[in-house]
Scaffold this motif. Structure first.
Motif, PDB file in Angstrom:
ATOM      1  N   MET A   1       0.829  -1.209   0.000  1.00 53.33           N
ATOM      2  CA  MET A   1       0.000   0.000   0.000  1.00 53.33           C
ATOM      3  C   MET A   1       0.865   1.262   0.000  1.00 53.33           C
ATOM      4  SD  MET A   1      -3.194  -0.980   2.507  1.00 53.33           S
ATOM      5  CE  MET A   1      -3.980   0.601   2.201  1.00 53.33           C
ATOM      6  N   ALA A   2       2.073   1.165   0.545  1.00 55.19           N
ATOM      7  CA  ALA A   2       2.986   2.313   0.561  1.00 55.19           C
ATOM      8  C   ALA A   2       3.691   2.500  -0.777  1.00 55.19           C
ATOM      9  CB  ALA A   2       4.017   2.140   1.664  1.00 55.19           C
ATOM     10  N   SER A   3       3.631   1.486  -1.624  1.00 61.74           N
ATOM     11  CA  SER A   3       4.272   1.580  -2.940  1.00 61.74           C
ATOM     12  C   SER A   3       3.404   2.384  -3.894  1.00 61.74           C
ATOM     13  CB  SER A   3       4.500   0.182  -3.520  1.00 61.74           C
ATOM     14  OG  SER A   3       4.936   0.263  -4.866  1.00 61.74           O
ATOM     15  N   PRO A   4       3.972   3.371  -4.610  1.00 60.53           N
ATOM     16  CA  PRO A   4       3.178   4.181  -5.538  1.00 60.53           C
ATOM     17  C   PRO A   4       2.731   3.409  -6.774  1.00 60.53           C
ATOM     18  CG  PRO A   4       5.499   4.733  -5.717  1.00 60.53           C
ATOM     19  CD  PRO A   4       5.374   3.830  -4.536  1.00 60.53           C
ATOM     20  N   ASN A   5       3.326   2.259  -7.009  1.00 58.78           N
ATOM     21  CA  ASN A   5       3.011   1.485  -8.218  1.00 58.78           C
ATOM     22  C   ASN A   5       2.264   0.184  -7.913  1.00 58.78           C
ATOM     23  OD1 ASN A   5       4.557   3.360  -9.849  1.00 58.78           O
ATOM     24  ND2 ASN A   5       6.408   2.346  -9.101  1.00 58.78           N
ATOM     25  N   HIS A   6       1.610   0.115  -6.755  1.00 60.91           N
ATOM     26  CA  HIS A   6       1.013  -1.156  -6.346  1.00 60.91           C
ATOM     27  C   HIS A   6      -0.089  -1.647  -7.284  1.00 60.91           C
ATOM     28  CE1 HIS A   6      -1.457   1.935  -4.183  1.00 60.91           C
ATOM     29  NE2 HIS A   6      -2.435   1.177  -4.636  1.00 60.91           N
ATOM     30  N   GLY A   7      -0.691  -0.742  -8.041  1.00 61.34           N
ATOM     31  CA  GLY A   7      -1.750  -1.162  -8.954  1.00 61.34           C
ATOM     32  C   GLY A   7      -1.295  -1.323 -10.389  1.00 61.34           C
ATOM     33  N   SER A   8       0.008  -1.211 -10.650  1.00 58.43           N
ATOM     34  CA  SER A   8       0.532  -1.272 -12.015  1.00 58.43           C
ATOM     35  C   SER A   8       0.334  -2.653 -12.633  1.00 58.43           C
ATOM     36  CB  SER A   8       2.023  -0.931 -12.029  1.00 58.43           C
ATOM     37  OG  SER A   8       2.243   0.380 -11.558  1.00 58.43           O
ATOM     38  N   THR A   9       0.038  -2.671 -13.918  1.00 55.40           N
ATOM     39  CA  THR A   9      -0.108  -3.926 -14.641  1.00 55.40           C
ATOM     40  C   THR A   9       0.827  -3.974 -15.854  1.00 55.40           C
ATOM     41  OG1 THR A   9      -1.939  -2.983 -15.929  1.00 55.40           O
ATOM     42  CG2 THR A   9      -2.521  -4.228 -13.955  1.00 55.40           C
ATOM     43  N   ASP A  10       1.791  -3.043 -15.904  1.00 53.76           N
ATOM     44  CA  ASP A  10       2.753  -3.009 -17.010  1.00 53.76           C
ATOM     45  C   ASP A  10       4.130  -3.424 -16.499  1.00 53.76           C
ATOM     46  OD1 ASP A  10       3.466  -0.828 -15.493  1.00 53.76           O
ATOM     47  OD2 ASP A  10       2.674   0.660 -16.895  1.00 53.76           O
ATOM     48  N   ASP A  11       5.183  -2.921 -17.111  1.00 55.61           N
ATOM     49  CA  ASP A  11       6.542  -3.312 -16.727  1.00 55.61           C
ATOM     50  C   ASP A  11       6.883  -2.955 -15.286  1.00 55.61           C
ATOM     51  OD1 ASP A  11       6.932  -4.321 -19.231  1.00 55.61           O
ATOM     52  OD2 ASP A  11       8.000  -2.577 -20.009  1.00 55.61           O
ATOM     53  N   LEU A  12       6.213  -1.958 -14.720  1.00 52.42           N
ATOM     54  CA  LEU A  12       6.475  -1.572 -13.333  1.00 52.42           C
ATOM     55  C   LEU A  12       6.107  -2.698 -12.364  1.00 52.42           C
ATOM     56  CD1 LEU A  12       5.227   2.131 -13.311  1.00 52.42           C
ATOM     57  CD2 LEU A  12       7.595   1.325 -13.172  1.00 52.42           C
ATOM     58  N   ALA A  13       5.187  -3.567 -12.789  1.00 54.73           N
ATOM     59  CA  ALA A  13       4.774  -4.680 -11.931  1.00 54.73           C
ATOM     60  C   ALA A  13       5.890  -5.698 -11.745  1.00 54.73           C
ATOM     61  CB  ALA A  13       3.540  -5.359 -12.520  1.00 54.73           C
ATOM     62  N   VAL A  14       6.898  -5.629 -12.619  1.00 52.86           N
ATOM     63  CA  VAL A  14       7.999  -6.583 -12.543  1.00 52.86           C
ATOM     64  C   VAL A  14       8.952  -6.238 -11.404  1.00 52.86           C
ATOM     65  CG1 VAL A  14       9.939  -7.603 -13.785  1.00 52.86           C
ATOM     66  CG2 VAL A  14       7.827  -7.034 -15.012  1.00 52.86           C
ATOM     67  N   THR A  15       9.190  -4.963 -11.193  1.00 51.77           N
ATOM     68  CA  THR A  15      10.192  -4.522 -10.219  1.00 51.77           C
ATOM     69  C   THR A  15       9.609  -3.842  -8.982  1.00 51.77           C
ATOM     70  OG1 THR A  15      10.451  -2.436 -11.439  1.00 51.77           O
ATOM     71  CG2 THR A  15      11.936  -4.252 -12.014  1.00 51.77           C
ATOM     72  N   SER A  16       8.333  -3.527  -9.000  1.00 49.98           N
ATOM     73  CA  SER A  16       7.718  -2.806  -7.879  1.00 49.98           C
ATOM     74  C   SER A  16       6.925  -3.751  -6.979  1.00 49.98           C
ATOM     75  CB  SER A  16       6.776  -1.717  -8.417  1.00 49.98           C
ATOM     76  OG  SER A  16       7.455  -0.811  -9.258  1.00 49.98           O
ATOM     77  N   TRP A  17       6.653  -3.266  -5.771  1.00 53.77           N
ATOM     78  CA  TRP A  17       5.746  -3.976  -4.885  1.00 53.77           C
ATOM     79  C   TRP A  17       4.320  -3.740  -5.373  1.00 53.77           C
ATOM     80  CZ3 TRP A  17       6.791  -7.224  -0.811  1.00 53.77           C
ATOM     81  CH2 TRP A  17       8.105  -7.279  -0.371  1.00 53.77           C
ATOM     82  N   VAL A  18       3.638  -4.823  -5.736  1.00 50.58           N
ATOM     83  CA  VAL A  18       2.279  -4.712  -6.272  1.00 50.58           C
ATOM     84  C   VAL A  18       1.374  -5.702  -5.541  1.00 50.58           C
ATOM     85  CG1 VAL A  18       3.027  -3.905  -8.556  1.00 50.58           C
ATOM     86  CG2 VAL A  18       2.845  -6.370  -8.102  1.00 50.58           C
ATOM     87  N   TRP A  19       0.079  -5.665  -5.877  1.00 51.46           N
ATOM     88  CA  TRP A  19      -0.877  -6.537  -5.185  1.00 51.46           C
ATOM     89  C   TRP A  19      -0.566  -8.016  -5.392  1.00 51.46           C
ATOM     90  CZ3 TRP A  19      -3.094  -4.545  -1.381  1.00 51.46           C
ATOM     91  CH2 TRP A  19      -3.566  -3.226  -1.402  1.00 51.46           C
ATOM     92  N   LEU A  20       0.108  -8.334  -6.483  1.00 45.19           N
ATOM     93  CA  LEU A  20       0.504  -9.724  -6.706  1.00 45.19           C
ATOM     94  C   LEU A  20       1.391 -10.229  -5.562  1.00 45.19           C
ATOM     95  CD1 LEU A  20       0.677 -12.236  -8.535  1.00 45.19           C
ATOM     96  CD2 LEU A  20       2.633 -11.154  -9.688  1.00 45.19           C
ATOM     97  N   ASP A  21       2.199  -9.338  -5.000  1.00 46.82           N
ATOM     98  CA  ASP A  21       3.075  -9.731  -3.898  1.00 46.82           C
ATOM     99  C   ASP A  21       2.280 -10.060  -2.637  1.00 46.82           C
ATOM    100  OD1 ASP A  21       5.720  -9.373  -5.157  1.00 46.82           O
ATOM    101  OD2 ASP A  21       5.082  -7.286  -5.324  1.00 46.82           O
ATOM    102  N   VAL A  22       1.152  -9.404  -2.456  1.00 47.10           N
ATOM    103  CA  VAL A  22       0.280  -9.734  -1.328  1.00 47.10           C
ATOM    104  C   VAL A  22      -0.275 -11.145  -1.505  1.00 47.10           C
ATOM    105  CG1 VAL A  22      -1.865  -9.164  -0.121  1.00 47.10           C
ATOM    106  CG2 VAL A  22      -0.323  -7.336  -0.872  1.00 47.10           C
TER     107      VAL A  22
END
Length: 277
Positions: A143-164
Motif C-alpha cells: 500500500m505504501a508503494s506508488p506502483n502497487h496497482g501497475s499492470t505493465d513493466d512496473l509490476a515486474v520490479t515494484s511492490w504490487v498486489w501480486l506480492d500480497v
C-alpha cells in the motif's frame, strides 16, 4: 480440446476428489470412537488457516484481472495455473477442517471423552499469529508503494498486489511444511498410530501425485515451466504432502505395525485393509 487438456482436467477432478474425501476418515473415526485420543488438534486447527490462505490466493489468481495482468507482466504474458478445482477444493477444505477441529475444541458438544490432544500447542498458535502478522506487513509495504496497482513493466520490479497474494499463498506453504509434524512426533512418542486414520493419508498421497501431474501437464502445454515457478505453492504442496504421507505410511505399516494390529476395532473403514495384511 486436445488430449493433454482433457488429461489435465481429469487429473484435476481426480485429485480434487481424492483430497476432498481425505478430510472425512479422521472425523468419522473420531465420531465412531467417541474420542479424539491418539491424535492432536494442531493438524486440523492450522489447516483452517492454510486452506483459507489457499482459497484466497487461488480466487485472486483465477478471478482478479489486476492480479492476472501483474502475473502476465512478470511471467512473459502467461496466465496463472490456478484452476476452479483448486478453489472448490480449498473452500471445502475450510469447511471440513472447521468441523473436525470442533471435535477437539468442543468434545462435549460431540459427546466425546476429552483427550490430551484437544488443546493446541503454543508452537502452532505461534505460527498462526506470525503468519497473520507477515501478511499484514506485506500489505502495508504494498500500500505504501506508488506502483502497487501497475499492470505493465512496473509490476515486474515494484511492490504490487501480486506480492500480497504471494504472501498469502506462502502462508499455505508454511502451514503444509509444519502441520503434519505434531502428529508425526505424537505417533513417535506413543509408538503407535492408533486413532490416526491411515485411509486419510492414502487418499492424501494419491491427491498429491495427481496434483503434481496436472501442473506438469499444464506447464508443458504452455511450453514454459514458469507455470510451476510462477505458482510454486501448488507444486510444493503436492511434494511436501507426499513426503509426510510416506512417513505416516512407514509408521503405520512398518514401524508400529504390531501396536496397530487391532486398528480395525476402532476404524471400520479400514477393516478390509487390515484383514488383507
Amino acid at each position: 480440446m486436445g488430449f493433454l487438456e482433457l488429461l489435465s482436467g481429469f487429473f484435476g477432478l481426480a485429485y480434487f476428489t481424492a483430497w476432498s474425501i481425505s478430510f472425512y476418515p479422521q472425523g468419522i473415526l473420531n465420531y465412531r470412537r467417541k474420542s479424539t485420543s491418539g491424535t492432536v488438534v494442531d493438524f486440523h486447527l492450522i489447516n483452517i488457516l492454510g486452506f483459507t490462505a489457499y482459497f484466497a490466493s487461488n480466487v485472486a489468481f483465477y478471478y482478479s484481472s489486476v492480479i492476472r495482468a501483474q502475473y502476465a507482466a512478470r511471467y512473459k504474458g502467461l496466465t496463472p495455473t490456478a484452476s476452479f478445482s483448486d478453489i472448490t477444493f480449498a473452500f471445502h477444505g475450510i469447511l471440513a477442517s472447521v468441523v473436525t477441529t470442533s471435535q477437539y475444541l468442543f468434545p462435549r458438544l460431540w459427546g466425546f471423552t476429552p483427550s490430551l490432544g484437544n488443546r493446541p500447542s503454543r508452537a502452532i498458535l505461534g505460527v498462526i499469529y506470525c503468519s497473520l502478522l507477515f501478511i499484514a506487513v506485506v500489505v502495508t509495504i504494498v500500500m505504501a508503494s506508488p506502483n502497487h496497482g501497475s499492470t505493465d513493466d512496473l509490476a515486474v520490479t515494484s511492490w504490487v498486489w501480486l506480492d500480497v497474494i504471494y504472501a498469502v499463498s506462502y502462508v499455505k506453504l508454511v502451514v503444509t511444511l509444519i502441520k503434519y509434524t505434531p502428529q508425526v512426533l505424537f505417533n513417535y512418542r506413543n509408538r503407535s498410530t492408533k486413532g490416526w486414520s491411515i485411509l486419510m493419508i492414502l487418499l492424501d498421497f494419491s491427491g498429491g501425485i495427481l496434483s503434481i501431474a496436472q501442473q506438469g501437464i499444464d506447464s508443458y502445454i504452455q511450453r514454459d515451466w514458469s507455470g510451476i515457478t510462477g505458482n510454486p505453492v501448488k507444486f510444493a504442496l503436492g511434494n511436501v504432502s507426499i513426503i509426510y504421507d510416506l512417513i505416516f505410511i512407514v509408521q503405520h505399516y512398518v514401524l508400529y505395525r504390531d501396536s496397530n494390529a487391532k486398528q480395525n476395532e476402532y476404524d471400520p473403514l479400514l477393516a478390509s485393509d487390515e484383514e488383507r495384511r
